[in-house]
Design a protein around this motif. Structure first.
Motif, PDB file in Angstrom:
ATOM      1  N   ASP A  69     -15.153  62.142  65.269  1.00 40.81           N
ATOM      2  CA  ASP A  69     -17.009  62.890  65.565  1.00 40.81           C
ATOM      3  C   ASP A  69     -17.291  61.457  65.476  1.00 40.81           C
ATOM      4  O   ASP A  69     -19.143  61.464  66.090  1.00 40.81           O
ATOM      5  N   CYS A  70     -17.174  60.310  65.420  1.00 40.58           N
ATOM      6  CA  CYS A  70     -17.605  59.283  64.934  1.00 40.58           C
ATOM      7  C   CYS A  70     -18.451  58.693  66.980  1.00 40.58           C
ATOM      8  O   CYS A  70     -17.507  59.174  67.825  1.00 40.58           O
ATOM      9  N   LEU A  71     -19.150  58.368  66.838  1.00 40.18           N
ATOM     10  CA  LEU A  71     -20.048  57.654  68.513  1.00 40.18           C
ATOM     11  C   LEU A  71     -20.124  56.286  68.085  1.00 40.18           C
ATOM     12  O   LEU A  71     -20.627  55.795  69.197  1.00 40.18           O
ATOM     13  N   GLU A  72     -19.260  55.902  68.103  1.00 40.22           N
ATOM     14  CA  GLU A  72     -19.193  54.495  68.446  1.00 40.22           C
ATOM     15  C   GLU A  72     -17.367  54.321  68.615  1.00 40.22           C
ATOM     16  O   GLU A  72     -16.693  54.485  68.014  1.00 40.22           O
ATOM     17  N   PRO A  73     -16.857  53.776  69.879  1.00 41.01           N
ATOM     18  CA  PRO A  73     -15.590  53.519  70.357  1.00 41.01           C
ATOM     19  C   PRO A  73     -14.798  52.580  69.040  1.00 41.01           C
ATOM     20  O   PRO A  73     -15.469  51.306  68.909  1.00 41.01           O
ATOM     21  N   HIS A  74     -13.477  52.895  68.932  1.00 43.12           N
ATOM     22  CA  HIS A  74     -12.732  52.301  67.397  1.00 43.12           C
ATOM     23  C   HIS A  74     -11.612  51.465  68.515  1.00 43.12           C
ATOM     24  O   HIS A  74     -10.693  52.483  68.597  1.00 43.12           O
ATOM     25  N   THR A  75     -11.820  50.133  68.743  1.00 47.19           N
ATOM     26  CA  THR A  75     -10.066  49.922  69.035  1.00 47.19           C
ATOM     27  C   THR A  75      -9.217  49.358  68.091  1.00 47.19           C
ATOM     28  O   THR A  75      -8.339  48.291  67.981  1.00 47.19           O
ATOM     29  N   ASP A  76      -9.521  49.486  66.985  1.00 41.78           N
ATOM     30  CA  ASP A  76      -8.472  49.002  65.546  1.00 41.78           C
ATOM     31  C   ASP A  76      -7.499  50.048  65.003  1.00 41.78           C
ATOM     32  O   ASP A  76      -7.519  50.082  63.807  1.00 41.78           O
ATOM     33  N   LEU A  77      -7.553  51.339  65.474  1.00 41.40           N
ATOM     34  CA  LEU A  77      -7.142  52.637  64.633  1.00 41.40           C
ATOM     35  C   LEU A  77      -5.396  52.293  64.555  1.00 41.40           C
ATOM     36  O   LEU A  77      -4.873  52.274  65.338  1.00 41.40           O
ATOM     37  N   SER A  78      -4.952  52.991  63.219  1.00 39.88           N
ATOM     38  CA  SER A  78      -4.200  53.779  63.062  1.00 39.88           C
ATOM     39  C   SER A  78      -3.237  54.569  62.536  1.00 39.88           C
ATOM     40  O   SER A  78      -4.710  54.979  62.119  1.00 39.88           O
ATOM     41  N   ILE A  79      -2.522  54.997  62.861  1.00 33.53           N
ATOM     42  CA  ILE A  79      -1.722  56.205  61.620  1.00 33.53           C
ATOM     43  C   ILE A  79      -0.646  56.217  61.301  1.00 33.53           C
ATOM     44  O   ILE A  79      -0.060  55.303  61.370  1.00 33.53           O
ATOM     45  N   ARG A  80      -0.941  56.976  60.193  1.00 35.44           N
ATOM     46  CA  ARG A  80       0.393  56.690  58.779  1.00 35.44           C
ATOM     47  C   ARG A  80       1.109  57.857  58.838  1.00 35.44           C
ATOM     48  O   ARG A  80       0.219  58.915  58.011  1.00 35.44           O
ATOM     49  N   TYR A  81       2.239  58.130  58.896  1.00 38.57           N
ATOM     50  CA  TYR A  81       3.706  59.498  58.309  1.00 38.57           C
ATOM     51  C   TYR A  81       3.863  58.926  57.302  1.00 38.57           C
ATOM     52  O   TYR A  81       5.341  58.071  56.792  1.00 38.57           O
ATOM     53  N   TYR A  82       3.781  59.863  56.186  1.00 38.40           N
ATOM     54  CA  TYR A  82       4.422  59.574  54.706  1.00 38.40           C
ATOM     55  C   TYR A  82       4.967  60.768  54.845  1.00 38.40           C
ATOM     56  O   TYR A  82       5.897  62.086  54.994  1.00 38.40           O
ATOM     57  N   PHE A  83       6.779  60.431  54.248  1.00 39.99           N
ATOM     58  CA  PHE A  83       7.820  60.423  53.958  1.00 39.99           C
ATOM     59  C   PHE A  83       8.718  60.932  53.619  1.00 39.99           C
ATOM     60  O   PHE A  83       7.695  59.067  52.360  1.00 39.99           O
ATOM     61  N   ASP A  84       9.584  61.757  52.472  1.00 43.55           N
ATOM     62  CA  ASP A  84      10.332  61.592  51.068  1.00 43.55           C
ATOM     63  C   ASP A  84      11.533  60.731  51.312  1.00 43.55           C
ATOM     64  O   ASP A  84      12.117  62.193  51.870  1.00 43.55           O
ATOM     65  N   ILE A  85      11.900  59.771  50.670  1.00 39.79           N
ATOM     66  CA  ILE A  85      13.520  60.298  51.447  1.00 39.79           C
ATOM     67  C   ILE A  85      14.915  60.590  49.523  1.00 39.79           C
ATOM     68  O   ILE A  85      15.775  60.184  49.103  1.00 39.79           O
ATOM     69  N   SER A  86      13.428  61.024  48.674  1.00 34.96           N
ATOM     70  CA  SER A  86      14.435  61.882  47.562  1.00 34.96           C
ATOM     71  C   SER A  86      16.022  62.396  47.374  1.00 34.96           C
ATOM     72  O   SER A  86      16.854  62.342  46.835  1.00 34.96           O
TER      73      SER A  86
END
Length: 778
Positions: A581-598
């Motif tokens: 909902d930010c009103l400024e464009p961002h070109t530095d974004l990333s997402i992280r998916y966390y998973f468990d290997i137990s």
């Protein structure tokens, strides 16, 4: 029967009896409720209709000039179009390098290597500046003001209207590039690419997509759009000649230069390959050329303009269609009719110029009256009596016909030059019935003007007003798109009021163009003292205390499908979108998916048989030179790992472009996604997963898929409970102060929790003190 105090202009009509009812049907009857009682306030209607243009304003001067608080400067980079051929990122121009070099001093007077074509108006709910509808819209807003100026003055909207007209004219003059002699060497008719622009659903202030600039030149003539720009500037001369003669003279000078260019060079349509593609395919240039020539003759009395345009007149065309961006013949007939009143010789000169028989008598007012009679015919009306020309923007054609009827009656004192048996002012009365239909007297009991009243359409197809991140979202819109005329009903008098419907609920600057003038004409013809504009308009935006903590939020949406194997192995299919909902464009974004290997047999590291695939990256598919970068699994802590997806130098948020991953083990080890942190709260799908085309319409927020800006957590919750730092502002402190002073209590529970910084379930001076410290230290 509703009561209207008609002006003296229409008194003769009142004695004409019931002969006004056309053969079309008994519906859409003026002064009579056919289906539902509409709200008739033409002062308010005119006032509201203008504000759609505030909503669609573009450029570096929107903030401060615009009257809507939720709109600001946008596409400021239109002022920095690189002097190069259009590249794979949709930046540059359609001009050859040799042309840019030859005229470098004209295109780039400050020598910074860029061309400034900022300003103007967005076409619709999208953000392209298309030349043909934009020049038409500017023409019609200026023309409506010229014909019915008194109406704008009476309701206090003259200054506002002139500001809107200037924004059109300033843009058209900026887009006209002239040499030292004043001759036009190029005209920028479009900024933005329709296909690229339509990939996004977000506010214009955060757009960062490439926006190429398209120019008309002697080698690439666009007689239609350049003539229409000349017409807009010529009419604007008339609008400003008494109040601002210097600006009026500038408009006229540019109008003459553009028309001279159109007359002196090869005449041709704007080609789809030079910008508009299939979005706006003009069918002819002659109508625009004649329309502009007529206005310039009216203003200057220079016969040269008639000599240029009369050979191209299509005298019999008006009854065949309606005034619109793609057909100006009704406008030509009206303007030539006005010339005919002053200079009757135009009729014979036109007959000779177009090669008609010597016994043929031309009368432009008669031809326009024939067109208006044709609109009233039953074959062009719905069962409810609504004049229907086409399903795409039916209301725009209807209101354009109304405008022509009202202007015709203004100059002909209500006399029907085609059928003298008809009562005086029956064209205006027909228009009245049509407007009453659009305002609510219809089978849907719906007003087709957004924000006009409670019956109004509420979900226009408009990115900025919606405040949504996709058109398919059925949620309430964040802002009211005051005065926008939606597409309108279909041939069966039916209408869908949903955001995603780009036929019934489309809104564009050409839809509202004639509608504004029609509203003004209605007010002068049928208004009375009870009709008043809304005071203190537009009203303040509806305050939502929770919104005080928004504007800096990022989140991922998506869904998954589990694909377990009988062996204990398996994979998880993941789909993600990024939102803000930010009103400024961002070109530095990333997402992280966390998973468990137990569940891994050897759960101290990622085995070589681990699967991490990206079967689909929509950015890579649709955006040249851009793609998602996916990291190898990285250890977070203990048995928790993550994979990170980044889009370097690309504004992924709200682009509605998905990335899909497959993660897990095809063989050799166990895979159990139920313990994966980021999977918690995600939406699970079954077999339909692989059948979705877009998927954005079913995606839901993924609370534990984290979003980062340049490595800093800005969205989601990490496995250890870390959340993004909150942003605290002076506006929040001012709001809390109003609550403490009992000026305006905070009633929203969620907002109150955010203000309760002391966590004692009370809002008091301690919370204000803590908030002020946070603001000071942030």
């Amino acid at each position: 029967m509703r009561k209207h105090r008609l002006t003296a202009l229409l008194l003769g009509l009142l004695t004409a009896g019931t002969a006004l009812v056309t053969s079309a049907s008994a519906a859409a009857t003026p002064n009579k409720v056919d289906y539902a009682e509409p709200e008739l306030n033409y002062a308010k209607l005119l006032q509201y209709s203008l504000y759609f243009y505030d909503a669609n304003m573009c450029g570096t001067t929107v903030t401060g000039k615009n009257r809507l608080s939720w709109r600001g400067n946008c596409h400021v980079y239109d002022a920095k179009v690189p002097m190069q051929a259009i590249d794979d990122n949709y930046t540059g121009t359609n001009l050859p390098a040799s042309y840019l070099t030859k005229y470098k001093d004209i295109f780039d007077p400050d020598g910074d290597g860029f061309i400034d074509v900022s300003g103007g108006y967005h076409d619709a709910g999208d953000h392209v500046k298309f030349g043909v509808p934009e020049t038409y819209a500017g023409t019609m807003i200026a023309w409506g003001y010229y014909e019915f100026r008194e109406a704008y003055e009476k309701i206090g909207e003259a200054a506002h209207t002139e500001m809107l007209i200037r924004h059109f004219c300033d843009y058209f003059m900026k887009c006209t590039f002239r040499d030292a002699k004043g001759d036009v060497i190029a005209f920028c008719h479009q900024v933005g690419d329709g296909a690229e622009d339509h990939k996004y659903w977000q506010s214009p202030e955060i757009d960062a997509m490439g926006r190429p600039a398209f120019f008309a030149t002697a080698e690439k003539p666009a007689t239609d759009v350049m003539s229409e720009a000349a017409a807009c500037l010529a009419i604007s001369y008339c609008d400003f000649k008494e109040t601002d003669p210097d600006y009026a003279a500038q408009c006229l000078d540019y109008a003459k230069a553009l028309y001279t260019f159109a007359a002196s060079n090869d005449k041709a349509l704007l080609k789809g390959a030079d910008g508009p593609a299939s979005f706006y395919e003009s069918k002819k240039w002659e109508d625009d050329f004649c329309f502009a020539g007529g206005w310039l003759y009216l203003i200057t009395k220079d016969h040269w303009y008639l000599e240029q345009c009369l050979p191209y007149d299509d005298y019999y065309a008006p009854p065949g269609y309606v005034l619109c961006w793609n057909d100006m013949w009704n406008g030509v007939s009206i303007i030539f009719g006005r010339i005919q009143d002053e200079y009757p010789e135009i009729c014979e000169e036109t007959r000779v110029a177009i090669g008609r028989g010597k016994y043929e008598k031309l009368n432009f007012w008669e031809m326009e009256a024939k067109a208006l009679n044709e609109y009233q015919a039953a074959k062009k009306s719905t069962k409810a009596g609504y004049f229907f020309m086409d399903k795409w923007g039916s209301a725009r054609y209807n209101t354009a016909a109304q405008f022509c009827a009202l202007v015709y009656d203004k100059y002909n004192k209500g006399k029907d030059a085609f059928d003298s048996t008809k009562p005086d002012y029956h064209f205006s009365q027909w228009a009245l019935g049509q407007m009453e239909y659009l305002l609510g007297d219809n089978p849907m009991d719906r007003c087709y003007v957004v924000g006009y009243n409670e019956k109004s359409a509420k979900y226009p197809h408009h990115r900025a007003a919606s405040g949504l991140t996709m058109a398919e979202d059925p949620a309430e819109h964040k802002h009211i798109l005051w005065g926008a005329l939606v597409g309108g009903p279909d041939r069966n008098d039916h209408h869908n009021d949903i955001t995603a419907d780009w036929v019934d609920n489309e809104v564009t600057i050409d839809y509202n163009a004639a509608f504004v003038g029609a509203a003004a004409g209605m007010y002068l013809a049928f208004g009375d003292d009870s009709m008043q504009p809304t005071a203190d308009f537009p009203p303040p935006e509806k305050e939502n205390d929770a919104d005080l903590f928004s504007g800096n939020e990022f989140w991922a949406t998506g869904y998954y499908q589990d694909a377990p194997e009988a062996t204990g192995a398996g994979t998880t299919k993941l789909t993600f979108f990024v939102n803000t909902d930010c009103l400024e464009p961002h070109t530095d974004l990333s997402i992280r998916y966390y998973f468990d290997i137990s569940e891994f047999k050897a759960n101290t590291d990622i085995p070589g048989s681990f699967v991490l695939q990206c079967p689909y990256d929509q950015v890579q598919t649709e955006v040249s030179g851009k793609h998602a970068e996916i990291s190898k699994p990285k250890k977070y802590k203990d048995n928790i790992y993550y994979v990170e997806v980044a889009w370097p130098d690309y504004a992924i948020a709200n682009s509605n472009k998905k990335v899909q991953l497959i993660i897990g083990m095809f063989y050799g080890d166990n895979w159990d996604p139920s313990n994966d942190w980021s999977l918690k709260g995600m939406k699970e799908l079954g077999e339909e997963y692989d059948n979705l085309v877009s998927g954005v319409e079913v995606a839901e927020r993924c609370p534990n898929v984290c979003v980062y800006a340049d490595g800093k957590l800005v969205g989601g919750t990490e496995p250890d409970g870390t959340v993004p730092e909150k942003v605290y502002t002076r506006a929040q402190a001012e709001r809390l102060m109003k609550h403490l002073l009992t000026v305006k209590p905070i009633e929203d529970e969620e907002a109150a929790k955010q203000f309760d910084l002391s966590e004692d379930k009370e809002l008091d001076a301690r919370d204000l003190s803590l908030l002020l410290n946070l603001i000071k230290n942030s």
